[in-house]
Write a protein that holds these residues in place. Structure first.
Motif, PDB file in Angstrom:
ATOM      1  N   LYS A 145     102.826  -3.253  10.935  1.00  0.00           N
ATOM      2  CA  LYS A 145     102.944  -1.818  11.163  1.00  0.00           C
ATOM      3  C   LYS A 145     104.008  -1.443  12.192  1.00  0.00           C
ATOM      4  N   CYS A 146     104.669  -2.441  12.780  1.00  0.00           N
ATOM      5  CA  CYS A 146     105.720  -2.204  13.782  1.00  0.00           C
ATOM      6  C   CYS A 146     105.199  -1.469  15.023  1.00  0.00           C
ATOM      7  N   ARG A 147     103.900  -1.591  15.282  1.00  0.00           N
ATOM      8  CA  ARG A 147     103.375  -1.106  16.554  1.00  0.00           C
ATOM      9  C   ARG A 147     103.547  -2.199  17.610  1.00  0.00           C
ATOM     10  N   TYR A 148     103.404  -1.802  18.880  1.00  0.00           N
ATOM     11  CA  TYR A 148     103.597  -2.739  19.976  1.00  0.00           C
ATOM     12  C   TYR A 148     102.239  -3.234  20.476  1.00  0.00           C
ATOM     13  N   TRP A 149     102.037  -4.534  20.389  1.00  0.00           N
ATOM     14  CA  TRP A 149     100.848  -5.172  20.951  1.00  0.00           C
ATOM     15  C   TRP A 149     101.275  -5.804  22.271  1.00  0.00           C
ATOM     16  N   TRP A 150     100.578  -5.492  23.334  1.00  0.00           N
ATOM     17  CA  TRP A 150     101.005  -6.002  24.639  1.00  0.00           C
ATOM     18  C   TRP A 150      99.817  -6.524  25.446  1.00  0.00           C
ATOM     19  N   GLY A 151     100.088  -7.626  26.146  1.00  0.00           N
ATOM     20  CA  GLY A 151      99.046  -8.268  26.936  1.00  0.00           C
ATOM     21  C   GLY A 151      99.182  -7.915  28.395  1.00  0.00           C
TER      22      GLY A 151
END
Length: 387
Positions: A145-151
């Motif tokens: 989905k081209c969303r940003y997953w960030w830790g």
């Protein structure tokens, strides 16, 4: 941001305002059942580029870049800053990189956005003490989905009475708005005598199997898994494979190296080491590039890149404590020691992502160092060719 890096960052901020027991089974020797037969990749330096220190971009201070990924929807790269809203609100940047077989020609920032809480507000500074601050360390662009997953690492407070902030993996749109949270394994959570050590929680994240699998790594050993590395012994950190919905598919023990040198005895700071980034191979869901970053007072940084696999390793998701248990860890092979690459400096490299494929068939790997906004550090973009 690890403990030694926080010490250096704190110095910059003032200007602005035991042994692991050998209880783990050795990896199988070559040719043994389950032994890794995949040949390790080889790396060579293409080039590097230094971003100006404390570059001003749209009213923000560029620095603390601890994660990088390529956005296939735009062709640009996204960086996450580990500024915990001390200088400006916690944020990410987008940029165009000109990288080819001749090196890194330019780094042109194109945008920046704050990371937003579910209510649409920016994340507060830890100085407020309300337990809502974050420590952003890694960012990945969802290939679906081209969303940003960030830790973010959260915080195990050093002072009694301060709030515990749990580590997490958050999901944001490219405009920074919040879209969800990945449910983490129970043993990733901070409790009084269990879970990640301070500043050694979720700092590595990657997508595999075309976005169907999310793999994360704890930077250092969990409290219950044994001591941190010293000059005699390494340690084990947990690597977890999950579905996009958070279901744990497997958890494995990755062996980090022992400390490479004794600390300067005049320094008040001990050594610091861990896994700041992990990157899945696009054609093998069980194979990863793993970055190990070590700092020793008087000796500086050692950055090493390994080719590792979960294939044949013990699934330890049900193992409460690794110390004293007989498990088969992930196997790994050295790809590159940064001191042998001919770089202008070996600094606090924390992020990496795949870049374009070269005409030679080699795949580029782009890495970034986190300067922690300190004057004695650099924001360095490095391009390697892998085959």
């Amino acid at each position: 941001m690890s403990a030694s890096l926080i010490r250096r960052a704190c110095a910059a901020a003032l200007l602005l305002t035991s042994t692991l027991a050998p209880a783990v089974a050795a990896a199988p020797p070559p040719g043994a059942p389950g032994a890794e037969t995949q040949r390790a990749v080889q790396a060579r330096l293409l080039g590097e580029k230094i971003v100006p220190h404390k570059l001003d971009f749209r009213g923000t201070t560029v620095g603390g870049l601890s994660g990088i990924d390529r956005d296939r929807c735009t062709g640009e790269y996204v960086f996450i800053s580990d500024d915990r809203s001390f200088l400006q609100p916690a944020r990410f940047y987008t940029a165009k990189l000109d990288v080819d077989a001749a090196g890194v020609h330019s780094v042109d920032f194109t945008g920046t956005r704050p990371l937003l809480q579910p209510d649409g507000s920016v994340y507060p500074s830890p100085a407020l003490g309300d337990g809502k601050a974050i420590d952003p360390e890694e960012i990945r662009v969802d290939p679906v989905k081209c969303r940003y997953w960030w830790g973010q690492e959260g915080d195990r407070p050093a002072v009694e009475g301060q709030p515990v902030i749990q580590p997490s993996i958050e999901i944001s749109a490219p405009d920074g708005t919040h879209h969800g949270t990945l449910r983490l394994p129970e043993n990733y959570l901070i409790t009084a005598d269990r879970g990640p050590r301070r500043n050694q929680a979720v700092e590595a994240l990657t997508f595999g199997a075309r976005g169907k699998v999310v793999t994360s790594a704890i930077e250092g050993p969990l409290v219950q898994d044994g001591p941190v590395p010293d000059t005699t012994h390494g340690a084990l950190v947990r690597v977890t494979r999950q579905s996009r919905a958070g279901r744990v598919l497997g958890q494995f023990a990755y062996p980090i190296e022992k400390i490479f040198a004794e600390s300067d005895p005049t320094s008040p700071w001990g050594p610091d080491t861990g896994v700041p980034s992990i990157l899945a191979f696009p054609d093998d869901p069980e194979r990863y590039l793993v970055l190990e970053r070590t700092w020793v007072a008087g000796s500086g940084y050692k950055i090493r890149l390994f080719d590792a696999t979960t294939r044949g390793a013990t699934d330890v998701r049900a193992v409460d404590a690794l110390v004293g248990r007989d498990v088969v860890p992930m196997r790994k092979k050295l790809v590159a020691d940064f001191h042998t690459l001919g770089l202008s400096a070996v600094d606090n490299t924390e992020g990496m992502t795949w870049g374009p494929t070269l005409p030679s068939g080699e795949r580029t790997l782009i890495l970034v160092s986190d300067d922690n906004f300190a004057s004695d550090a650099v924001t360095q973009l490095v391009a390697l060719a892998l085959r």
